[in-house]
Enzyme design. Structure first.
Site, PDB file in Angstrom:
ATOM      1  N   ASP A 336     -22.731   5.288  -7.408  1.00 60.56           N
ATOM      2  CA  ASP A 336     -22.642   5.291  -5.954  1.00 60.56           C
ATOM      3  C   ASP A 336     -21.446   4.450  -5.499  1.00 60.56           C
ATOM      4  OD1 ASP A 336     -23.931   5.779  -3.284  1.00 60.56           O
ATOM      5  OD2 ASP A 336     -24.073   3.599  -3.317  1.00 60.56           O
ATOM      6  N   GLU A 371     -18.860   8.718  -7.462  1.00 65.49           N
ATOM      7  CA  GLU A 371     -18.673   9.034  -6.049  1.00 65.49           C
ATOM      8  C   GLU A 371     -17.391   8.290  -5.676  1.00 65.49           C
ATOM      9  OE1 GLU A 371     -21.151   8.981  -1.864  1.00 65.49           O
ATOM     10  OE2 GLU A 371     -21.263   7.207  -3.137  1.00 65.49           O
TER      11      GLU A 371
END
Length: 657
Positions: A336, A371
């Site tokens: 993330d 990401e």
């Protein structure tokens, strides 16, 4: 009273050796560290950690056993302007704890103070760490090691995936056990999925703001104990690790990999007004990026940012990743806000954590997905990650939606995204699989909502609809919301089919959001991070079996097309791809940039994707040969040979010769 022996400075955390437990804790700026253990009556016993090797504090407690509850009190300066916020009145979680007992409730006692320290003791209500023993029979488990070129990713939430599944026993729905249930595994196999990517399973906390509104953090991107499984997903918190490994073992036997979404960019301690759980009180200055005024650099939008260029924090993050691979046999990670991993503070491909992963014989062999952004200046790093990483390809997401739903993307731009965005990813020896293609993800509209809503509807999140992106590239086809006339439903269905076909037959690694294959809707909520309810739980009783079959047929078709499976860049004249206009001729430069949205993509010289993205029915002249439409665009029996396709508006079809 038993005294602590000096013990060993490694490994990090609490480890039982059959005779006692060795405790270690990193803190470069602490002046004293107390180990606090709690007996069955909740009585606290404190021990100074006697060992101090470099910045590692350590001690060994003889006769301690698994099940022992413990925490730390860390002594040091309270100097907020210098980034030091030690407060021994607060019991702290071991960053490497394998299990947590207690809940992270909103409570003033779980705050250390802002400008001045809060000296109220909180041991009575603070969560405690639990010593665990690691015995598990993996039998003959082996990682599937699916080649990147053959990988189909399915992004899912542990609870939301199975909580309403009518064929899974009620007592295990929404749990780790349900992931390994034969019903779930058979579904994934029939769909054609090779990798199950799970939203965060490491223990997380709900932000105090959400708790005060009666909401909770559903997605899990608010970590508090990165080595501990989130207990709410277990049938029994005490057996969470066993249940999780059972599920992974069952998935592996079916040839399905497990990828964990992991949050190494920030912690649940949030900003300076946030709770004190662990890192802030252990060594705030080392664990976080600190500004000159002592506040946090908020490059994550969550209040703080982990300093993954600090050697000790790199060791912590690396140990965490190795733990999940070695102890739980996971097959990879999705990181993330992964740009934080490369901050020094500027983003660098040779940042310390990237280098540690590359040099690790364990981590360098698993799937790594970034990401590729954060919210700081210079945070958008799509295409710039080290070669070991694949990356979420937001270029593909936006292009697919713009082409099919906004009708404003030139053919050339569409083709570039269809060809694994080679302009972005074809560098440093990377392969097409580095592009993780997606049309939707947990963050944003579901696929059905993309064709039913022009605007987000996030009122239930309690922020007056201010949260969530406004750049959705969606199209409600004339009516906001679900339902409508038969014509409206059919046009929306056609758009869904077009988007799914583009996703699953493009070069690169496709990622499917769980529920998109059977029409799941979040009723226009494009930021459902705090909706632990029927808005996010997949309703299998309402699932569209026709759409599921369509999706499965597309995945099956993908696996038959060599140009999509060989994971090598397409080159002019190599037989992998030819781009043709509606007359089966090569496109001119003007057609690529300004021509009508009609395109034929010939893959491996045998499979033809014919596209008519205009508003009118159009004749598409197929290339020479005997072509017939194939599933899911036609039945398998009695194929009809055709030379011209009557392309419906906003339609597409796949042929084989």
């Amino acid at each position: 009273m038993t005294q602590l022996a000096i013990g060993k400075p490694a490994p990090l955390g609490a480890h039982y050796d059959g005779q006692g437990v060795n405790f270690t804790l990193f803190s470069a700026h602490a002046e004293r560290v107390e180990l606090c253990v709690f007996d069955a009556n909740g009585q606290e016993h404190r021990y100074d950690l006697p060992g101090h090797s470099g910045d590692i504090w350590h001690g060994y407690l003889p006769d301690a056993r698994p099940g022992l509850r413990y925490g730390y009190r860390v002594h040091g300066p309270w100097q907020p302007a210098e980034g030091h916020r030690f407060n021994p009145a607060k019991l702290l979680i071991d960053p490497c704890a394998r299990q947590i007992d207690g809940e992270f409730k909103d409570n003033p006692l779980l705050h250390a103070g802002h400008n001045e320290p809060d000296y109220r003791d909180n041991a009575a209500i603070a969560p405690k760490c639990v010593v665990v023993v690691d015995h598990y029979d993996w039998e003959d488990d082996a990682p599937p090691r699916t080649p990147w070129g053959s990988t189909i990713i399915y992004e899912a939430h542990v609870k939301g995936l199975t909580y309403l599944h009518p064929e899974i026993p009620v007592e295990i729905r929404g749990t780790y056990k349900a992931l390994g249930h034969p019903v779930m595994i058979n579904y994934l196999k029939q769909l054609g999925i090779t990798a199950l990517e799970l939203l965060p399973v490491a223990q997380f906390a709900s932000e105090p703001r959400l708790q005060r509104m009666g909401l909770s953090n559903y997605w899990g991107y608010n970590p508090v104990a990165m080595f501990a499984l989130h207990p709410a997903y277990a049938c029994s918190p005490e057996t969470a690790l066993h249940e999780f490994r059972d599920a992974i073992k069952a998935l592996h036997k079916a040839g399905i990999e497990v990828i964990l979404d992991i949050v190494l960019n920030h912690s649940a301690e949030l900003d300076l007004d946030g709770p004190l759980f662990s890192l802030r009180g252990i060594d705030n200055r080392s664990y976080y990026w600190i500004r000159e005024d002592g506040d946090y650099h908020n490059w994550t939008g969550c209040g703080n940012t982990l300093n993954l260029s600090h050697p000790a924090v790199v060791d912590y993050a690396s140990a965490c990743l190795r733990y999940w691979v070695e102890t739980c046999h996971v097959d990879g990670f999705r990181f993330d806000l992964a740009a934080v991993m490369g901050r020094t503070p500027e983003f660098r491909q040779d940042a310390p954590l990237f280098t540690a992963i590359q040099n690790c014989p364990v981590l360098s062999q698993v799937k790594l997905i970034a990401e590729p952004w954060d919210i700081a200046p210079g945070g958008y790093q799509v295409g710039n990650f080290p070669p070991l990483f694949a990356e979420w390809n937001d270029h593909f997401r936006d292009a697919a939606r713009r082409f099919w739903l906004h009708y404003d993307l030139p053919l050339g731009a569409f083709a570039g995204r269809f060809a694994a965005s080679s302009d972005v990813f074809k560098r440093n020896g990377r392969l097409p699989s580095a592009a993780i293609n997606l049309v939707t993800a947990h963050d944003g509209f579901t696929l059905r909502d993309c064709v039913c809503f022009n605007h987000k509807h996030n009122e239930a999140n309690g922020e007056e609809n201010r949260d969530g992106t406004n750049n959705n590239y969606s199209n409600n086809h004339g009516k906001e919301g679900l339902g409508g006339t038969l014509d409206l439903v059919e046009r929306r269905r056609d758009s869904i089919h077009a988007l799914l076909t583009t996703l699953l037959l493009s070069q690169g690694t496709p990622m499917l959001l769980a529920g998109d294959e059977h029409g799941h809707s979040q009723h226009g909520n494009n930021n459902a991070y705090c909706q632990d309810n029927q808005l996010t739980w997949l309703d299998w009783s309402q699932a569209s079996s026709g759409l599921t079959a369509f999706t499965a047929a597309l995945i099956h078709l993908r696996k038959r097309i060599p140009a999509l499976m060989e994971n090598r860049w397409w080159e002019e004249g190599d037989g992998n791809v030819r781009w043709l206009n509606r007359y089966a001729q090569p496109l001119s430069t003007d057609e690529w940039q300004n021509g009508p949205k009609q395109l034929q993509i010939l893959l491996s010289d045998r499979f033809l994707i014919a596209i008519n993205a205009t508003l009118e029915v159009t004749e598409i002249v197929l290339p020479a040969g005997e072509w017939h439409a194939i599933p899911p665009f036609a039945g398998e029996d009695n194929p009809v040979i055709t030379a011209v396709w009557q392309g419906p508006a906003h339609g597409l079809c796949v042929f084989q010769r």
